[in-house]
Design a protein around this motif. Structure first.
Motif, mmCIF file in Angstrom:
data_model
loop_
_atom_site.group_PDB
_atom_site.id
_atom_site.type_symbol
_atom_site.label_atom_id
_atom_site.label_comp_id
_atom_site.label_asym_id
_atom_site.label_seq_id
_atom_site.Cartn_x
_atom_site.Cartn_y
_atom_site.Cartn_z
ATOM 1 N N ALA A 17 0.832 -1.203 0.000
ATOM 2 C CA ALA A 17 0.000 0.000 0.000
ATOM 3 C C ALA A 17 0.869 1.258 0.000
ATOM 4 O O ALA A 17 0.575 2.220 -0.712
ATOM 5 C CB ALA A 17 -0.932 -0.004 1.205
ATOM 6 N N LYS A 20 2.153 1.906 -3.446
ATOM 7 C CA LYS A 20 1.095 2.420 -4.310
ATOM 8 C C LYS A 20 0.770 3.887 -3.986
ATOM 9 O O LYS A 20 0.380 4.642 -4.869
ATOM 10 C CB LYS A 20 -0.155 1.562 -4.197
ATOM 11 N N LEU A 21 0.955 4.268 -2.730
ATOM 12 C CA LEU A 21 0.692 5.644 -2.318
ATOM 13 C C LEU A 21 1.907 6.550 -2.522
ATOM 14 O O LEU A 21 1.806 7.766 -2.385
ATOM 15 C CB LEU A 21 0.273 5.683 -0.840
ATOM 16 N N LEU A 42 -7.494 1.750 0.286
ATOM 17 C CA LEU A 42 -6.462 2.366 -0.545
ATOM 18 C C LEU A 42 -7.083 3.409 -1.475
ATOM 19 O O LEU A 42 -6.577 4.522 -1.595
ATOM 20 C CB LEU A 42 -5.718 1.309 -1.363
ATOM 21 N N LEU A 45 -7.906 6.442 0.504
ATOM 22 C CA LEU A 45 -6.703 7.213 0.832
ATOM 23 C C LEU A 45 -6.223 8.016 -0.373
ATOM 24 O O LEU A 45 -5.763 9.146 -0.237
ATOM 25 C CB LEU A 45 -5.584 6.283 1.314
ATOM 26 N N GLN A 46 -6.327 7.432 -1.560
ATOM 27 C CA GLN A 46 -5.897 8.129 -2.774
ATOM 28 C C GLN A 46 -6.862 9.260 -3.131
ATOM 29 O O GLN A 46 -6.436 10.333 -3.560
ATOM 30 C CB GLN A 46 -5.777 7.146 -3.937
ATOM 31 N N PRO A 49 -6.838 12.066 0.702
ATOM 32 C CA PRO A 49 -5.761 11.738 1.633
ATOM 33 C C PRO A 49 -5.920 12.443 2.973
ATOM 34 O O PRO A 49 -6.213 13.642 3.011
ATOM 35 C CB PRO A 49 -4.491 12.213 0.931
ATOM 36 N N LEU A 53 -0.985 11.706 5.346
ATOM 37 C CA LEU A 53 -0.573 11.265 4.011
ATOM 38 C C LEU A 53 -0.213 12.461 3.135
ATOM 39 O O LEU A 53 0.806 12.454 2.430
ATOM 40 C CB LEU A 53 -1.679 10.430 3.365
ATOM 41 N N ARG A 57 3.514 13.105 1.537
ATOM 42 C CA ARG A 57 3.701 13.304 0.097
ATOM 43 C C ARG A 57 4.344 14.658 -0.198
ATOM 44 O O ARG A 57 5.135 14.786 -1.127
ATOM 45 C CB ARG A 57 2.363 13.208 -0.633
#
Length: 127
Positions: A17, A20-21, A42, A45-46, A49, A53, A57
């Motif tokens: 995960a 992927k993030l 997931l 979250l995408q 966020p 997160l 990022r």
């Protein structure tokens, strides 16, 4: 006769995960590191966020693939330059501003590889 069972949600390990993030797993909150993540979680979250997160990022520390992308070099180029650990956004920006010789060389090398890949693709498409 077949028995129908309710599908269990698809889950993944936290390391998958995190990849992927685009985040470094060790920098994520403990509850993220210790649990499993479903496909729905997931996607959530995408799509939206949470603060932790978004902060990861934006500021890092970032994993190798993200560092390579931000510097426009390959992951191998990072290794050749001796960069093996995570970097923060500030450290990446400092490298860009400094623009050392290795960074210029690795950028040129990656650009040449991409040009060659494009040339070969166009050649295949013509055939």
């Amino acid at each position: 006769m077949s028995t129908s069972r309710a599908k269990s949600p698809q889950t993944m390990k936290p390391v998958t995960a995190a990849k992927k993030l685009g985040i470094l797993l060790s920098a994520a909150p403990a509850e993220f590191q210790e649990g499993t993540v479903s496909r729905d979680e997931l996607n959530a979250l995408q799509a939206d966020p949470p603060a932790w997160l978004a902060e990861l990022r934006r500021e890092g520390p970032h994993p190798r693939q993200v560092i390579a992308a931000k510097l426009r070099v390959s992951a191998s180029g990072l290794a050749r330059a001796g960069i093996t650990g995570p970097l923060t956004t500030a450290e990446i920006e400092a490298l860009k501003a400094e623009n050392p010789e290795w960074l210029q060389r690795e950028r040129a090398s990656l650009a040449e590889v991409r040009r060659e890949e494009l040339r070969l693709k166009e050649q295949r498409d013509k055939s």
